[in-house]
Write a protein that holds these residues in place. Structure first.
Motif: not given
Ligand SMILES: Nc1ncnc2c1ncn2[C@@H]1O[C@H](COP(=O)(O)OP(=O)(O)OP(=O)(O)O)[C@@H](O)[C@H]1O
Ligand SMILES: [Mg+2]
Length: 329
Positions: A60, A104, A185
């Motif tokens: 990320y 994320w 993610l």
């Protein structure tokens, strides 16, 4: 380069420089390369402390001290350019990548929530930065997404610290989905939740993947979740990827001794006693063993395993393993 790549992770070396009783380097991610495809749920599994969250933070580009990346690249192929995530400044990542293309769900939800802002303002700020949307419409959409994760409407007026860990986790999942990113993610997205809630949010993630045909990288130590949701799974041990396969193949025919032990330690219906865990414990990553990092715990250990780290090789179609049992030495 594969046309269907969502993310290309090349030889990442990263970890933590810690200053406590002198200084040391925690070698949390060591020479990790992965090709994550579009439209797949890719799982990463492994014992606590093996580097799963660190790897996700690096992908990320959430590089806060003491985390550093020593080497390697993360390439994000977009329609008209290839973005090298780690070469961007944080401001550029925020503008070009975060939420818009990749969202994320961190293990600690406070990493993405602004503690001084109410939930509604957290949502509206992120949505208006990345979507062409009016404030009122953003609020309505936020309430709808919160409802989808099972949260009550009035959560929108709370500050993050007023909510339980499970509630915060659900609202970060809502936030991660709302901008419809190409890649999500997800770091232990359901661990703070009870079983019923866990099912609900995992279903929500899987449904969104089916509808948007996007990519999810799913990190969890819970192998049942990998078996149920993931197309492919990577097994991580002490900072290294030791095996990658389709989840069917990985669960039916695990090749690496560590994966075999991990699967053998899972409880089965009808067990009268606890199954045997994996002998020994994972190494201290500030002084990992030389050679294969699993060798001190491995029942198949050979001389070479103590000195040379094995390469990740394709032992079978789409089935990669890093172990001298398969590389012919
Ligand atoms: N902020 C930090 N400072 C120093 N060391 C850290 C820090 N965060 C993680 N580590 C160390 O880095 C290694 C990898 O940690 P990481 O959190 O990535 O593991 P994990 O696989 O996500 O574990 P878990 O399943 O418990 O979440 C561990 O040895 C851990 O102690
Ligand atoms: Mg973690």
């Amino acid at each position: 380069m594969s046309q269907d790549a969502a993310l290309i992770i090349n030889n990442i070396f990263g970890g933590y420089f810690v200053k406590y009783n002198g200084s040391k380097y925690v070698d949390a991610v060591n020479d990790v390369s992965l090709l994550i495809r579009r439209n797949e749920i890719f799982g990463i599994a492994g014992e606590s402390g093996c580097g799963k969250s660190t790897l996700l933070k690096i992908i990320y580009g959430y590089l806060r001290p003491p985390l550093i990346v020593k080497q390697g690249s993360v390439i994000l192929p977009l329609k008209d350019e290839k973005v090298s995530i780690l070469s961007l400044s944080e401001e550029e990542r925020r503008r070009k990548v975060w939420w818009k293309v990749i969202s994320w769900i961190p293990q600690n939800s406070m990493n993405v929530l602004n503690p001084t802002m109410r939930i509604k303002d957290n949502f509206v700020e992120i949505m208006r930065a990345h979507m062409n949307i009016a404030k009122k419409e953003a609020m309505e959409m936020a309430i709808d997404y919160l409802h989808k994760t099972g949260l009550p409407k009035d959560v929108i007026n709370a500050f993050p610290h007023q909510l339980s860990g499970g509630m915060r986790q659900r609202l970060v999942i809502a936030l991660a989905l709302i901008t419809k990113p190409q890649i999500i993610l997800a770091d232990e997205p359901s661990t703070a939740l009870d079983v019923v809630m866990q099912r609900g949010v995992l279903q929500l993630l899987a449904n969104s993947q089916r509808t948007l045909r996007n990519t999810i990288v799913m990190v969890t130590h819970d192998l049942a979740i990998h078996a149920m949701l993931c197309d492919r799974v990577a097994i991580m041990y002490a900072g290294k990827i030791v095996e990658i396969a389709t989840s069917k193949e990985l669960f039916e025919d695990p090749l690496h001794p560590y994966t075999q032990m991990l699967l053998a330690s899972l409880p089965r219906l009808g067990d009268k006693e606890l199954r045997q865990g994996i002998r020994g414990s994972p190494p201290d990553l500030s002084a990992p063993p030389k050679g294969c990092r699993f060798h001190p715990r491995c029942t198949y250990m050979k001389e070479i395993c103590k000195s040379e780290p094995p390469l990740l090789v394709e032992a079978d179609k789409e089935h990669f393993v890093s172990c001298y049992l398969y590389s012919g030495v």
